[in-house]
Design a protein around this motif. Structure first.
Motif, short mmCIF file in Angstrom:
data_model
loop_
_atom_site.label_atom_id
_atom_site.label_comp_id
_atom_site.label_asym_id
_atom_site.label_seq_id
_atom_site.Cartn_x
_atom_site.Cartn_y
_atom_site.Cartn_z
N GLU A 1 -6.89 -6.25 2.94
CA GLU A 1 -5.61 -6.09 1.95
C GLU A 1 -4.67 -7.19 1.97
OE1 GLU A 1 -4.86 -4.07 5.66
OE2 GLU A 1 -6.63 -4.79 5.08
N TRP B 1 0.44 7.81 -5.77
CA TRP B 1 -0.44 8.31 -6.31
C TRP B 1 -0.02 9.68 -5.75
CZ3 TRP B 1 -3.10 11.14 -1.89
CH2 TRP B 1 -4.24 11.36 -2.60
N GLN C 1 0.87 -1.41 -0.32
CA GLN C 1 -0.15 -0.37 -0.17
C GLN C 1 1.08 0.80 0.06
OE1 GLN C 1 -3.41 0.14 0.19
NE2 GLN C 1 -2.82 1.68 -0.90
N GLU D 1 -7.14 -2.36 0.30
CA GLU D 1 -8.22 -3.26 1.43
C GLU D 1 -9.82 -2.97 0.63
OE1 GLU D 1 -11.18 -0.70 4.19
OE2 GLU D 1 -9.01 -1.00 5.60
N TYR E 1 -15.76 3.87 -3.58
CA TYR E 1 -15.33 3.62 -4.27
C TYR E 1 -14.97 3.12 -6.02
CZ TYR E 1 -10.06 1.40 -4.78
OH TYR E 1 -9.03 1.38 -4.99
N ARG F 1 -18.35 1.82 2.12
CA ARG F 1 -17.51 3.09 0.89
C ARG F 1 -16.53 1.76 -0.41
NH1 ARG F 1 -12.95 2.10 4.50
NH2 ARG F 1 -13.90 0.27 5.56
N ARG G 1 -7.32 7.59 -5.72
CA ARG G 1 -5.76 6.52 -4.92
C ARG G 1 -6.38 5.28 -4.64
NH1 ARG G 1 -6.53 4.95 0.61
NH2 ARG G 1 -4.88 4.30 1.50
N ARG G 2 -5.47 4.32 -5.20
CA ARG G 2 -5.81 3.07 -5.41
C ARG G 2 -5.56 2.17 -3.60
NH1 ARG G 2 -2.79 -1.09 -8.50
NH2 ARG G 2 -3.97 -2.54 -7.25
N ASP G 3 -7.14 1.64 -3.27
CA ASP G 3 -6.98 1.23 -1.63
C ASP G 3 -7.19 -0.39 -1.99
OD1 ASP G 3 -8.32 0.37 0.59
OD2 ASP G 3 -8.74 2.86 0.88
N GLU H 1 -10.63 -2.34 -2.86
CA GLU H 1 -10.63 -3.16 -3.57
C GLU H 1 -10.97 -4.67 -3.44
OE1 GLU H 1 -6.39 -3.01 -6.29
OE2 GLU H 1 -6.76 -1.31 -6.48
N ASP I 1 0.69 4.38 -2.63
CA ASP I 1 0.56 6.00 -1.48
C ASP I 1 1.37 6.91 -2.05
OD1 ASP I 1 -1.63 4.98 -0.66
OD2 ASP I 1 -1.20 5.10 1.18
#
Length: 1016
Positions: A642, A225, A218, A772, A746, A742, A768-770, A774, A222
């Motif tokens: 995640e 991003w 992550q 959790e 997303y 959420r 922002r790719r997350d 995804e 981050d």
């Protein structure tokens, strides 16, 4: 042989360079000196492969000015004759904490209150284990004592790494001279450092290895991003992380498995790590080689165990015994396979063993040039510092070691270590008095005196006429010894004297106290005797090592079994298909698949197994297991979707083999039950001996673990732990609703972004790719499937309602001990059940459990399986399935399906496994009798047509293991007899082998046994 020649003009030109221009003011007159020195008549290794005889080295202003066999000595140079001596480039340690403050690690106990957020003030990362803003150069202070300890090992420069956290910041390359900090720093940012260890962080997340891996993934996302969206958030840590990633990245790992795991992360984001390893890399050689990574190896080899007590010795694992023998060969094995290696003194508690262990590595097959390269040029190249250190080419730092001979000879001493042109003495060359002497003591008859051994530790014998060993003490050129004039004599002649060139002389006291003169004259045979003794010292028997085994653990094999064409004849065959149970039938396995099932089959070239009186079934499938994992819970947050169990699969855990012995061929490895939404599952086939990647069930649908009940709301934890939401069953519902809300937002954000990108109507930043979220989006899109830990009717109803509300489906309720109360609702939603046969009364929420549960759900039409959730129970799942016959009257075939075909259906694998149908995977078990009998025992367990368990092979393996243990024990006894230091047997079982649903991991790379009752 390569020669290097430098002209006088070039020397003069160099003399104008490199003079230190200090910015510090001085009090008093200046006394700048160039340090112009010339070392002549030496054997010089310019680099690991360039050896010059009778050569000259010139240094000036702390740098190499000239080196070669035809170098003119500059006027005014101080000349040192090093005839008989050898010069090597100063060693470079690529992983040290020299000059840096110690990392203070605060112990966090099971009962400590959790810390959810970072305590570091400022615009830094949310997690304290991510600290890339740390620059070692800003913390660095010269430490003369520590530098002296390293110089005595031959080091002239080290990479100083602040070894704290997962993202550790930048490391500095510094010399070991006793100068100011600004004078010894060679590269202020030479590398960045990473690990899976959260270090001094007291923040709870991550408390597992899989959590550390997820956090690092992550963080990479981050940082990308943040770089693309600088106006969204100012994060000094992420900016520093991006900058640090441009440097060579050194990743410290605690074992070979973590090197492979880390390499996957590096590959995912396009980085090639340098690994600081743990010395066990040879145990996974193909996978280690496939990383294409350089490895920094410690010369810290394990001591032999004290194996004199046979009972204590049984506590020592076979792989620990084998590692003691094979660890010194690790470097040689890697180098032979083309893996780039460098040596470090890190982890070596007893620094006096450094040279001895280096020579041991050479004795175990590492070529001397490779060993020297690993000490000098390779570590310099790893941090792109070869223009400073690693060789003695002109312009390099004047870092070199003067030795009494070849570095790899056991009698060679390090004499001096020059760092940036400054001399640091290490030891003096001992005089070599070895030889044969004629000993005259007063008027007594001549005797023969033999001094042998090594110059450092000479031995003394007197022939008078018997050979009598005497006690000898030497200090410089002074000698004192005593011996008995005859064997069995209780009297002694005592002598003291000094060396006079080719002889000794002094005074002796006879047994009657009379003082007389004595001399010892070197005889003609002395030189030959000394040569013979040196040859004896140098020569050694070839190192004999045991065979590698796969996996490197108990029940590992020297070669992995292979697939064969197998025809099982005349057995009772449980097909789990419409044909049902066939008597006196045959099963043909070919190319890893079930080729045919029927009667009177024939196959040319097949291995025929007589199945008369035996039973053949599909392999057992365990829908809920926690074996073969280095950690089971990332229980620090309410949602940890995640984390991935596939990141922490351990192929060496013996429960894989034990469960093969119980007929298990496939297992779903689930996250634990510490949080409402846990981690992503791994589905493996039990291919014992294969690496983790090859255990994975190819093409299997992805699953994830959810949980309800006591564990997720921390009912069983310390009262100080009541700060993490949720603390009630109502809160669990809200966590799940919130998480999926959420996830929907997303998903919409990404959908909007892609739509705008396609229309080209507006430029917008990507969300922002997350990781959790995804995983949760995959659930919403039926691309990931839920297995939910559950007990109580009300909570089961709650999750079905939330699923209906949020638009996802629960695939399986596992445990589901009150499933008999809600079977109709599960059937209506096509939800399966994976339950225990007769577990109850072990905690409050199972008080309504009944042994008829599985049968009732089955009769309602719910796809029902029996799972283990326990490493021991998984070895007898056939018996657990049989209990449904007693409790509920389930038919034999349907009972067997509860541990074969039904779990295959729950895992969406029934097109591959679970029944004996031509075209399916040849996952097959041959039982000695009825598979639902308590007396049933698998004789052979096939996975993909390969007999990974076989009773006869098992017997041979156990016999071979005992022979191997005995061989290693005898070798350790011999090592102790030679004076080697030993270590005690482990006091308890090895951590990390048997984990349960409630077990909590403590530290990113440390597994703590902790049950829901707080037992360790």
């Amino acid at each position: 042989m390569k020669k290097i020649v430098l002209s006088v003009l070039a020397v003069a030109a160099l003399s104008l360079q490199g003079r230190a221009q200090e910015t510090y003011p001085r009090n008093g007159v200046y006394d700048e000196r160039t340090g112009l020195r010339a070392f002549t008549n030496a054997t010089i290794y310019v680099d690991y492969q360039t050896k010059l005889e009778n050569a000259t080295l010139v240094i000036k202003d702390g740098k190499v000015a000239a080196v070669g066999t035809k170098v003119s000595i500059p006027r005014g140079a101080m000349v040192t004759d090093l005839k008989g001596k050898t010069i090597y480039p100063g060693f470079v340690d690529p992983y040290s904490n020299y000059g840096l403050p110690a990392v203070s690690r605060q112990a966090v106990s099971y009962g400590s209150p959790p810390q959810a957020e970072s305590k570091k003030e400022g615009a830094y990362n949310w997690n304290q284990a991510i600290r890339p803003e740390t620059n070692a150069v800003e913390l660095f202070k010269v430490d003369n004592k520590a530098a002296d300890d390293l110089r005595k090992l031959g080091y002239g420069a080290v990479l100083s790494v602040h070894q704290d956290g997962i993202a550790r910041g930048t490391a500095a390359l510094v010399s070991l001279a006793n100068k100011r900090e600004n004078q010894v720093i060679l590269l202020d940012k030479a590398a960045s450092a990473l690990s899976f260890d959260r270090g001094s962080s007291t923040q709870e997340y991550p408390n597992s290895l899989m959590g550390a891996i997820a956090l690092l993934r992550q963080t990479y996302l981050d940082a990308q991003w943040n770089l693309q969206n600088p106006d969204k958030e100012q994060n000094l840590s992420l900016k520093a992380f991006t900058e640090a990633n441009r440097l060579p990245q050194i990743f410290e790992v605690s074992n070979k498995l973590n090197a492979v795991r880390a390499d996957k992360v590096g590959d995912e984001f396009g980085y090639q790590y340098i690994f600081k390893g743990n010395g066990d890399e040879y145990q996974m050689l193909p996978e280690i080689k496939n990383t294409k990574a350089p490895f920094i190896l410690s010369l810290n080899f394990p001591d032999p165990y004290n194996v004199e007590d046979p009972y204590e010795t049984r506590r020592i694992e076979l792989d620990d015994l084998k590692h003691w023998e094979m660890a010194p060969a690790n470097a040689a094995i890697l180098a032979k396979e083309g893996v780039t290696i460098a040596f470090t003194s890190a982890d070596l508690r007893d620094k006096s063993k450094f040279l001895a262990n280096l020579r041991k590595a050479v004795q175990h097959g590492l070529p001397e040039p490779e060993a020297l390269k690993a000490l000098t040029l390779t570590p310099a190249r790893l941090v792109k510092a070869e223009k400073y250190v690693g060789s003695l080419q002109e312009g390099r730092q004047a870092n070199f070691v003067v030795t009494s001979g070849s570095l790899f000879e056991p009698t060679t001493l390090l004499l001096t270590n020059w760092v940036q042109g400054q001399e640091y003495r290490i030891s003096e060359t001992p005089a070599d008095f070895r030889g044969v002497y004629t000993l005259k003591i007063g008027s007594q008859p001549d005797r023969k005196l033999i001094i042998s051994g090594t110059p450092e530790k000479p031995d003394l014998k007197v022939v008078a006429p018997d050979t009598i060993k005497g006690s000898l003490t030497m200090s410089g050129e002074m000698l004192t010894f005593a011996f008995a004039p005859a064997k069995n004599s209780k009297e002694n002649i005592r002598l003291t004297g000094w060396y006079t060139g080719k002889s000794f002389q002094g005074e002796a006291q006879l047994p009657d106290a009379q003082m007389v003169k004595w001399t010892a004259l070197l005889s003609e045979a002395a030189t030959q005797q000394a040569k013979r003794d040196s040859a004896r010292t140098k020569a050694s028997d070839p190192v004999q090592l045991g065979s590698m085994v796969y996996p490197f653990a108990a029940f590992g094999r020297t070669a992995l079994p292979k697939a064969e064409t197998v025809l099982i004849k005349n057995a009772t065959v449980w097909t789990n298909e419409k044909e049902g149970k066939l008597e006196n039938a045959d099963v043909l396995l070919r190319d890893g698949k079930i080729a045919q099932v029927g009667k009177n089959l024939n196959a040319s070239g097949a291995k025929v197994i007589d199945g008369t009186g035996k039973h053949v079934t599909p392999g057992i499938i365990d829908e809920h297991s926690h074996i073969a994992l280095d950690g089971v819970n990332e229980g620090t947050q309410a949602v940890t979707a995640e984390v991935r169990m596939s990141d922490v699969v351990n192929h060496e855990q013996v429960n894989i083999y034990r469960q093969l012995a119980g007929g298990v061929t496939t297992s779903q490895l689930l996250h634990g039950s510490a949080n409402p939404i846990g981690g992503q599952s791994a589905i493996i086939k039990l291919r014992w001996g294969q690496a983790p990647e090859k255990l994975m069930f190819e093409g299997a649908d992805p699953f994830i673990k959810f949980a309800l009940g006591e564990n997720v709301k921390h009912s069983n934890r310390s009262p100080v732990y009541n700060v993490r939401f949720p603390q009630t069953r109502m809160g669990v519902e809200q966590v799940m609703v919130d998480a999926f809300q959420r996830a929907k937002e997303y998903q919409k954000a990404w959908g909007d972004y892609h739509q705008l990108s396609k229309s080209k109507k507006a430029k917008t930043a990507a969300p922002r790719r997350d990781l959790e979220l995804e995983a949760l989006v995959e659930i919403l899109n039926d691309k990931r499937f839920i297995t939910c830990h559950s007990y109580v009717q009300s909570e089961i109803n709650m999750l079905m309602k939330v699923a209906d509300q949020m638009g996802f489906r629960v695939n399986t309720f596992t445990h589901i001990l009150e499933g008999y109360k809600v079977a109709d609702k599960m059937k209506a939603r096509n939800i399966g059940a994976s339950t225990f046969s007769d577990w109850w009364a072990y905690k409050m929420e199972v008080k309504d459990a009944i042994p008829y549960n599985a049968a009732i759900m089955h009769n309602v039409g719910v796809t029902t399986a029996i799972n283990s959730d326990d490493a021991e129970m998984a070895r007898r799942l056939n018996q657990e399935a049989a209990k449904t016959i007693k409790y509920g009257g389930v038919s034999e075939e349907d009972a067997l399906k509860m541990v074969t075909l039904n779990p295959a259906k729950l895992l969406h694998l029934d097109n591959r496994v679970g029944s004996l149908k031509p075209g399916k995977d040849a996952d097959v078990v041959i039982w000695n009798e009825h598979p639902l009998s308590i007396y049933a025992r698998p004789e052979k367990t096939f996975v993909d047509g390969i007999a990974y368990f076989d009773l006869e092979t098992d017997k041979a393996l156990q016999e071979a293991q005992e022979k191997e243990r005995l061989r290693l024990i005898n070798k350790m006894l011999a090592a102790k007899a030679k004076g080697e230091k030993t270590q005690s047997a482990p006091s308890g079982r090895r951590f990390g082998q048997v984990l349960h649903c409630e077990d909590v991991d403590n530290g990113a790379e440390e597994v703590l046994y902790e049950s829901e009752y707080g037992q360790k």
